[in-house]
Design an enzyme around this catalytic site. Structure first.
Site, short mmCIF file in Angstrom:
data_model
loop_
_atom_site.label_atom_id
_atom_site.label_comp_id
_atom_site.label_asym_id
_atom_site.label_seq_id
_atom_site.Cartn_x
_atom_site.Cartn_y
_atom_site.Cartn_z
N HIS A 177 -9.64 1.08 4.49
CA HIS A 177 -8.41 1.38 5.23
C HIS A 177 -8.74 2.38 6.33
O HIS A 177 -9.57 3.27 6.15
CB HIS A 177 -7.35 1.93 4.27
CG HIS A 177 -6.01 2.00 4.91
ND1 HIS A 177 -5.64 3.02 5.74
CD2 HIS A 177 -4.95 1.16 4.86
CE1 HIS A 177 -4.42 2.81 6.18
NE2 HIS A 177 -3.97 1.68 5.67
N SER B 285 3.19 -1.49 10.40
CA SER B 285 4.64 -1.46 10.65
C SER B 285 5.34 -2.81 10.40
O SER B 285 6.30 -3.15 11.09
CB SER B 285 4.93 -0.98 12.08
OG SER B 285 4.43 0.34 12.26
N GLU C 255 -5.57 -4.57 10.46
CA GLU C 255 -4.54 -3.57 10.73
C GLU C 255 -4.93 -2.78 11.98
O GLU C 255 -5.76 -1.87 11.90
CB GLU C 255 -4.45 -2.58 9.55
CG GLU C 255 -4.08 -3.24 8.24
CD GLU C 255 -3.51 -2.22 7.26
OE1 GLU C 255 -2.36 -2.39 6.88
OE2 GLU C 255 -4.20 -1.26 6.92
N LYS D 7 0.09 4.21 -0.40
CA LYS D 7 -0.60 5.41 0.10
C LYS D 7 -0.30 6.57 -0.86
O LYS D 7 -0.06 6.33 -2.03
CB LYS D 7 -0.19 5.72 1.54
CG LYS D 7 -0.33 4.50 2.43
CD LYS D 7 -0.20 4.79 3.89
CE LYS D 7 -0.34 3.49 4.67
NZ LYS D 7 -0.37 3.70 6.12
N GLY E 102 2.12 2.79 10.67
CA GLY E 102 3.06 3.89 10.49
C GLY E 102 3.72 4.36 11.79
O GLY E 102 4.37 5.40 11.82
N GLU F 133 -7.28 4.91 7.30
CA GLU F 133 -7.11 6.31 6.92
C GLU F 133 -8.35 6.81 6.18
O GLU F 133 -8.73 7.97 6.30
CB GLU F 133 -5.83 6.47 6.08
CG GLU F 133 -4.59 6.36 6.97
CD GLU F 133 -3.36 5.80 6.29
OE1 GLU F 133 -3.28 5.80 5.05
OE2 GLU F 133 -2.45 5.34 7.02
N ASN G 149 0.86 -1.17 0.00
CA ASN G 149 0.00 0.00 0.00
C ASN G 149 0.90 1.23 0.00
O ASN G 149 1.43 1.61 1.04
CB ASN G 149 -0.89 -0.03 1.25
CG ASN G 149 -1.74 1.22 1.39
OD1 ASN G 149 -1.82 2.02 0.47
ND2 ASN G 149 -2.36 1.39 2.55
P1 PGA Z 1 2.64 0.74 7.60
O1 PGA Z 1 1.20 0.89 6.88
O2 PGA Z 1 3.23 -0.56 7.14
O3 PGA Z 1 3.42 1.94 7.15
O4 PGA Z 1 2.38 0.74 9.06
C1 PGA Z 1 0.38 -0.21 6.68
C2 PGA Z 1 -0.94 0.22 6.09
O5 PGA Z 1 -1.46 1.26 6.52
O6 PGA Z 1 -1.50 -0.45 5.22
#
Ligand code: PGA
Length: 252
Positions: free
Chosen positions: A95, A212, A167, A12, A173, A97, A10
């Site tokens: 997601h 992460s 997640e 983003k 993140g 976000e 992803n």
């Molecule tokens: P990250 O993001 O690996 O940077 O924590 C994962 C995601 O949001 O899909």
């Protein structure tokens, strides 16, 4: 139970045309274990280039969002039909976000899943609890409340064509990963929740862990019985690290 192992990237709102070139060149040379598939989800403007550059039997193109509507006056939105024209086989929906920043509801997510399934595109349905919700002991209630509207909308049998990504929001993140045991416990709950509705579907649906994940911690996470791969953000932007993760992951 043999399930597909999936590593999904992803990106983003990150990446450049240069990264599209570098990543696809590198991934095209990666040797994947049997039963492993990789999905790369760049931003919309890069899909066309990525579709041309990615040339690997088991590496697929994904998008990060889609409209629940077919077409029409929805400025800024992208339809399933448009994505299909660029060989998009997977789309991330729900997601955290999108849920938190853009206030997408679980019902809207359910409509997006429905639209994708109707277009023969596999949804990567993201679910996850916040830190506060976990501390309050509400993780399972929250996950069930995110899954149920989708099950109500499309029916449990359709989950044969869905990938779920768990997640925990507090791990995205932040560098704070759930321990393999904690992630496994939650994955087991999700599979059990689905099994109460349909055991066969529950046994088949790939459950990815996200938050992460990197080259150091992925082995422990992916070794868990109910973790079938990962959805990677930060690590998926690093050509060497991501291709290393893809080439070392074992099939189930
Ligand atoms: P990250 O993001 O690996 O940077 O924590 C994962 C995601 O949001 O899909």
């Amino acid at each position: 139970m043999n399930r597909q192992t999936i590593i999904a990237a992803n990106w983003k709102m990150n990446g450049t045309l240069n990264l599209v070139n570098e990543m696809s060149n590198r991934l095209n040379q990666v040797k994947l274990a049997d039963g492993v598939r990789v999905i790369v989800c760049p931003s919309f403007p890069y899909l066309a280039e990525m579709a041309v550059k990615l040339q690997h039997d088991n590496i697929y193109l994904g998008a990060q969002n889609v409209s629940e509507h077919e077409k029409g006056a929805y400025t800024g939105e992208v339809s399933t039909t448009m994505l299909r024209e660029f060989a998009v086989k997977y789309v991330i929906v729900g997601h955290s976000e999108r849920r938190n920043i853009y206030k997408e509801t679980s019902l809207q997510v359910a409509h997006k899943v429905q639209a994708l399934l109707a277009a023969n595109i596999t949804p990567i349905l993201c679910i996850g609890e916040s830190e506060q919700e976990r501390m309050a002991g509400h993780t399972e209630t929250v996950l069930a409340a995110q899954l149920q509207p989708v099950i109500d909308e499309v029916g449990i049998e359709k989950f044969n064509d869905v990938v779920i990504a768990y997640e925990p929001v507090w791990a995205i993140g932040t560098g704070k990963t759930a321990s393999p045991e904690m992630a496994q416990e939650t994955h087991q709950f999700i599979r059990q929740f689905l099994a109460e509705k349909d055991v066969n579907v529950a046994n088949k649906v790939p459950l990815l862990y996200g938050g992460s994940v990197n080259a150091q911690n992925c082995e422990g996470l992916f070794a868990q019985a109910d973790i079938d791969g990962g959805l990677l953000g930060g690590a998926s932007l690093k050509v060497e690290e991501f291709s290393q993760i893809c080439s070392t992951v074992k099939g189930s």
